[in-house]
Design an enzyme around this catalytic site. Structure first.
Site, PDB file in Angstrom:
ATOM      1  N   LYS A  32      -0.703  -2.337  -4.627  1.00  0.00           N
ATOM      2  CA  LYS A  32       0.107  -1.288  -3.962  1.00  0.00           C
ATOM      3  C   LYS A  32      -0.331  -1.148  -2.507  1.00  0.00           C
ATOM      4  O   LYS A  32      -0.156  -0.099  -1.901  1.00  0.00           O
ATOM      5  CB  LYS A  32      -0.044   0.051  -4.689  1.00  0.00           C
ATOM      6  CG  LYS A  32       0.482   0.028  -6.113  1.00  0.00           C
ATOM      7  CD  LYS A  32       2.004   0.071  -6.137  1.00  0.00           C
ATOM      8  CE  LYS A  32       2.522   0.115  -7.569  1.00  0.00           C
ATOM      9  NZ  LYS A  32       3.976  -0.039  -7.636  1.00  0.00           N
ATOM     10  N   ALA A  69      -1.668   1.080   3.176  1.00  0.00           N
ATOM     11  CA  ALA A  69      -0.263   1.379   3.509  1.00  0.00           C
ATOM     12  C   ALA A  69       0.001   2.878   3.557  1.00  0.00           C
ATOM     13  O   ALA A  69       1.158   3.298   3.595  1.00  0.00           O
ATOM     14  CB  ALA A  69       0.658   0.720   2.485  1.00  0.00           C
ATOM     15  N   LEU A  71      -0.063   7.056   2.593  1.00  0.00           N
ATOM     16  CA  LEU A  71       0.241   7.923   1.455  1.00  0.00           C
ATOM     17  C   LEU A  71       1.029   7.173   0.385  1.00  0.00           C
ATOM     18  O   LEU A  71       1.952   6.417   0.712  1.00  0.00           O
ATOM     19  CB  LEU A  71       1.092   9.100   1.958  1.00  0.00           C
ATOM     20  CG  LEU A  71       1.589  10.097   0.917  1.00  0.00           C
ATOM     21  CD1 LEU A  71       0.440  10.926   0.384  1.00  0.00           C
ATOM     22  CD2 LEU A  71       2.661  11.005   1.526  1.00  0.00           C
ATOM     23  N   LEU A  73       3.822   6.900  -1.527  1.00  0.00           N
ATOM     24  CA  LEU A  73       5.127   7.563  -1.405  1.00  0.00           C
ATOM     25  C   LEU A  73       5.726   7.891  -2.765  1.00  0.00           C
ATOM     26  O   LEU A  73       6.570   8.777  -2.871  1.00  0.00           O
ATOM     27  CB  LEU A  73       6.078   6.685  -0.582  1.00  0.00           C
ATOM     28  CG  LEU A  73       5.671   6.527   0.896  1.00  0.00           C
ATOM     29  CD1 LEU A  73       6.511   5.446   1.570  1.00  0.00           C
ATOM     30  CD2 LEU A  73       5.785   7.836   1.652  1.00  0.00           C
ATOM     31  N   GLY A 116      -1.171   7.490   6.422  1.00  0.00           N
ATOM     32  CA  GLY A 116      -2.424   8.049   5.932  1.00  0.00           C
ATOM     33  C   GLY A 116      -3.581   7.062   6.010  1.00  0.00           C
ATOM     34  O   GLY A 116      -4.748   7.467   6.086  1.00  0.00           O
ATOM     35  N   GLU A 119      -4.812   7.571   9.331  1.00  0.00           N
ATOM     36  CA  GLU A 119      -5.513   8.857   9.376  1.00  0.00           C
ATOM     37  C   GLU A 119      -6.929   8.716   8.818  1.00  0.00           C
ATOM     38  O   GLU A 119      -7.885   9.265   9.379  1.00  0.00           O
ATOM     39  CB  GLU A 119      -4.721   9.909   8.583  1.00  0.00           C
ATOM     40  CG  GLU A 119      -3.365  10.182   9.221  1.00  0.00           C
ATOM     41  CD  GLU A 119      -2.574  11.292   8.544  1.00  0.00           C
ATOM     42  OE1 GLU A 119      -2.254  11.139   7.342  1.00  0.00           O
ATOM     43  OE2 GLU A 119      -2.268  12.293   9.198  1.00  0.00           O
ATOM     44  N   GLU A 139       5.871   7.871   9.270  1.00  0.00           N
ATOM     45  CA  GLU A 139       6.287   9.239   8.913  1.00  0.00           C
ATOM     46  C   GLU A 139       7.548   9.619   9.684  1.00  0.00           C
ATOM     47  O   GLU A 139       8.455  10.269   9.149  1.00  0.00           O
ATOM     48  CB  GLU A 139       5.172  10.242   9.257  1.00  0.00           C
ATOM     49  CG  GLU A 139       3.970  10.209   8.321  1.00  0.00           C
ATOM     50  CD  GLU A 139       2.898   9.223   8.765  1.00  0.00           C
ATOM     51  OE1 GLU A 139       3.216   8.254   9.479  1.00  0.00           O
ATOM     52  OE2 GLU A 139       1.738   9.413   8.364  1.00  0.00           O
ATOM     53  N   ARG A 142      10.432   8.204   8.010  1.00  0.00           N
ATOM     54  CA  ARG A 142      10.629   8.685   6.624  1.00  0.00           C
ATOM     55  C   ARG A 142      11.063  10.151   6.613  1.00  0.00           C
ATOM     56  O   ARG A 142      11.177  10.753   5.548  1.00  0.00           O
ATOM     57  CB  ARG A 142       9.338   8.542   5.807  1.00  0.00           C
ATOM     58  CG  ARG A 142       8.693   7.161   5.880  1.00  0.00           C
ATOM     59  CD  ARG A 142       8.903   6.345   4.629  1.00  0.00           C
ATOM     60  NE  ARG A 142       8.206   5.065   4.732  1.00  0.00           N
ATOM     61  CZ  ARG A 142       8.812   3.903   4.940  1.00  0.00           C
ATOM     62  NH1 ARG A 142      10.112   3.842   5.073  1.00  0.00           N
ATOM     63  NH2 ARG A 142       8.112   2.782   5.022  1.00  0.00           N
TER      64      ARG A 142
HETATM   65  C1  1HE Z   1       3.660   1.460  -1.826  1.00  0.00           C
HETATM   66  C2  1HE Z   1       3.338   1.847  -0.510  1.00  0.00           C
HETATM   67  C3  1HE Z   1       3.218   3.242  -0.245  1.00  0.00           C
HETATM   68  C4  1HE Z   1       3.446  -0.300  -0.571  1.00  0.00           C
HETATM   69  N1  1HE Z   1       3.411   4.095  -1.267  1.00  0.00           N
HETATM   70  N2  1HE Z   1       3.845   2.354  -2.794  1.00  0.00           N
HETATM   71  N3  1HE Z   1       3.558   4.406   4.287  1.00  0.00           N
HETATM   72  C5  1HE Z   1       4.632   3.621   4.556  1.00  0.00           C
HETATM   73  O1  1HE Z   1       5.726   4.083   4.826  1.00  0.00           O
HETATM   74  C6  1HE Z   1       4.386   2.146   4.463  1.00  0.00           C
HETATM   75  C7  1HE Z   1       5.119   1.589   3.262  1.00  0.00           C
HETATM   76  N4  1HE Z   1       4.740   0.220   2.959  1.00  0.00           N
HETATM   77  C8  1HE Z   1       5.198  -0.841   3.676  1.00  0.00           C
HETATM   78  O2  1HE Z   1       5.857  -0.707   4.701  1.00  0.00           O
HETATM   79  C9  1HE Z   1       4.883  -2.209   3.124  1.00  0.00           C
HETATM   80  O3  1HE Z   1       4.542  -2.075   1.756  1.00  0.00           O
HETATM   81  C10 1HE Z   1       3.721  -2.933   3.854  1.00  0.00           C
HETATM   82  C11 1HE Z   1       4.153  -3.318   5.256  1.00  0.00           C
HETATM   83  C12 1HE Z   1       2.463  -2.060   3.923  1.00  0.00           C
HETATM   84  C13 1HE Z   1       3.307  -4.199   3.064  1.00  0.00           C
HETATM   85  O4  1HE Z   1       4.478  -4.989   2.827  1.00  0.00           O
HETATM   86  P1  1HE Z   1       4.437  -6.107   1.668  1.00  0.00           P
HETATM   87  O5  1HE Z   1       5.726  -6.877   1.781  1.00  0.00           O
HETATM   88  O6  1HE Z   1       3.157  -6.853   1.734  1.00  0.00           O
HETATM   89  O7  1HE Z   1       4.380  -5.290   0.280  1.00  0.00           O
HETATM   90  P2  1HE Z   1       5.557  -4.524  -0.507  1.00  0.00           P
HETATM   91  O8  1HE Z   1       6.335  -5.496  -1.319  1.00  0.00           O
HETATM   92  O9  1HE Z   1       6.334  -3.650   0.401  1.00  0.00           O
HETATM   93  O10 1HE Z   1       4.705  -3.556  -1.446  1.00  0.00           O
HETATM   94  C14 1HE Z   1       3.976  -4.053  -2.564  1.00  0.00           C
HETATM   95  C15 1HE Z   1       3.920  -2.926  -3.565  1.00  0.00           C
HETATM   96  O11 1HE Z   1       3.210  -1.832  -3.023  1.00  0.00           O
HETATM   97  C16 1HE Z   1       5.319  -2.384  -3.903  1.00  0.00           C
HETATM   98  O12 1HE Z   1       5.272  -1.912  -5.220  1.00  0.00           O
HETATM   99  P3  1HE Z   1       5.888  -2.811  -6.423  1.00  0.00           P
HETATM  100  O13 1HE Z   1       5.668  -1.978  -7.642  1.00  0.00           O
HETATM  101  O14 1HE Z   1       7.337  -3.006  -6.075  1.00  0.00           O
HETATM  102  O15 1HE Z   1       5.118  -4.100  -6.415  1.00  0.00           O
HETATM  103  C17 1HE Z   1       5.452  -1.201  -2.976  1.00  0.00           C
HETATM  104  O16 1HE Z   1       6.344  -0.220  -3.427  1.00  0.00           O
HETATM  105  C18 1HE Z   1       4.023  -0.665  -2.993  1.00  0.00           C
HETATM  106  N5  1HE Z   1       3.727   0.130  -1.814  1.00  0.00           N
HETATM  107  N6  1HE Z   1       3.218   0.741   0.245  1.00  0.00           N
HETATM  108  C19 1HE Z   1       3.717   3.647  -2.503  1.00  0.00           C
HETATM  109  N7  1HE Z   1       2.880   3.708   0.951  1.00  0.00           N
HETATM  110  C20 1HE Z   1      -1.242  12.571   4.376  1.00  0.00           C
HETATM  111  S1  1HE Z   1       0.304  12.292   4.835  1.00  0.00           S
HETATM  112  C21 1HE Z   1       0.445  10.621   5.234  1.00  0.00           C
HETATM  113  C22 1HE Z   1       1.871  10.228   5.300  1.00  0.00           C
HETATM  114  C23 1HE Z   1       2.037   8.750   5.214  1.00  0.00           C
HETATM  115  O17 1HE Z   1       1.107   8.011   5.066  1.00  0.00           O
HETATM  116  S2  1HE Z   1       3.651   8.207   5.402  1.00  0.00           S
HETATM  117  C24 1HE Z   1       3.500   6.490   5.509  1.00  0.00           C
HETATM  118  C25 1HE Z   1       3.623   5.831   4.178  1.00  0.00           C
END
Ligand code: 1HE
Length: 265
Positions: A32, A69, A71, A73, A116, A119, A139, A142
């Site tokens: 993840k 990656a 929080l 989500l 996060g 962070e 963020e 989103r």
């Molecule tokens: C996740 C998360 C996540 C991956 N929460 N499940 N963060 C984001 O908005 C970033 C979201 N993630 C991405 O943009 C991409 O995953 C990456 C660029 C980091 C990596 O891409 P990639 O192609 O290597 O992986 P993927 O196919 O997107 O993800 C692999 C798996 O991880 C997939 O799950 P699967 O069950 O389909 O295999 C994704 O759903 C999962 N995954 N990132 C949940 N973030 C205190 S407040 C803080 C607020 C925030 O941090 S907002 C920013 C959140």
């Protein structure tokens, strides 16, 4: 010697290993992309608030191709406003434990250092990045806001205008560009961040305890107050530090020519 520190209380997503006086904390949810769920954040809180006295530095890194990656989500579903407030405060508490804990923290960064994850990296004292590292705050895209302390910690590293740009436009900053901007103090070859972090940890662990304490707990507070108060706090801290027997011994070592010269490498 590599001593594993296993605790049944820790979730699978967080691994802790003891190596001499250094603790190595690993985000271990690569499938993840080391997305930080509540269990992991609570475990970070627990690990960093129960650091043994004889741990003098901590290295933080992520398993797999990414640091984190951000929080998880999948957990951001139907929280109401009060639950959202408490959730953010839970992150604040955990990351305060990282920044204002017992031992300096060196983060080894590669791949995604997002939301996060950024962070968390900002709560560390030293950041070592590999070229694959990239920083983003999705963020903004989103429809949410940072909640893990980025609005306080990140502007102190990179300034408000750049953070605003990242959140408004979705700008992604790569490691090389990010270093002079303040995201990391070090940029090393791909695959070298953890090793470099461990080498830096060994140096940091060799400092006098009071020096590291002052750097972690006093310096950032001085940066937040006015000049007059800051200078007074500096003088008080300097007086306490220099009165310690350890400081006197270190200075005597230099004066009696037992090493300790500043070296240019
Ligand atoms: C996740 C998360 C996540 C991956 N929460 N499940 N963060 C984001 O908005 C970033 C979201 N993630 C991405 O943009 C991409 O995953 C990456 C660029 C980091 C990596 O891409 P990639 O192609 O290597 O992986 P993927 O196919 O997107 O993800 C692999 C798996 O991880 C997939 O799950 P699967 O069950 O389909 O295999 C994704 O759903 C999962 N995954 N990132 C949940 N973030 C205190 S407040 C803080 C607020 C925030 O941090 S907002 C920013 C959140």
């Amino acid at each position: 010697m590599h001593t594993p520190v296993t605790s049944s209380a820790l979730p699978d997503e967080l691994c802790v290993e003891r190596r001499g006086n250094v603790l190595i904390v690993r985000l271990a949810r690569p499938a993840k992309r080391n997305a930080l769920n509540d269990a992991t954040v609570e475990a970070i809180d627990r690990v960093f608030s129960s650091v043994p006295d004889d741990v003098h530095a901590i290295v933080l890194h992520g398993e797999g191709a990414h640091f984190s990656a951000g929080l998880d989500l999948a957990e951001l579903t139907e929280r109401d406003a009060v639950q959202g407030l408490m959730h953010s405060r839970m992150w604040h508490q955990a990351l305060d434990r990282v920044q204002f804990g017992k031992a300096p923290v060196i983060a080894a960064l590669h791949g995604a250092v997002i939301g996060g994850g950024l962070e968390l990296a900002c709560a560390a004292h030293i950041r070592v990045a590999e070229p694959s590292a990239y920083y983003a705050l999705p963020e903004g895209q989103r429809g949410i806001f940072v909640g893990g302390g980025a609005s306080v910690r990140l502007p102190r590293l990179i300034g408000v205008p750049l953070m605003l740009d990242m959140m408004m436009t979705g700008r992604v900053i790569k490691a090389e560009e990010g270093k002079p901007l303040g995201f990391s103090q070090y940029l090393v070859e791909e695959g070298r961040a953890l090793q470099t972090a461990l080498e830096l940890a060994a140096k940091v662990a060799g400092n006098a305890r009071m020096t590291n304490y002052a750097l972690m707990h006093v310096l950032p507070r001085i940066a937040d107050i006015g000049q007059e108060q800051g200078l007074m706090m500096e003088a008080l801290t300097a007086a306490i530090a220099q009165s310690a027997p350890e400081a006197k011994a270190r200075i005597r070592d230099f004066l009696e020519k037992r090493g300790g010269k500043v070296e240019v490498k």
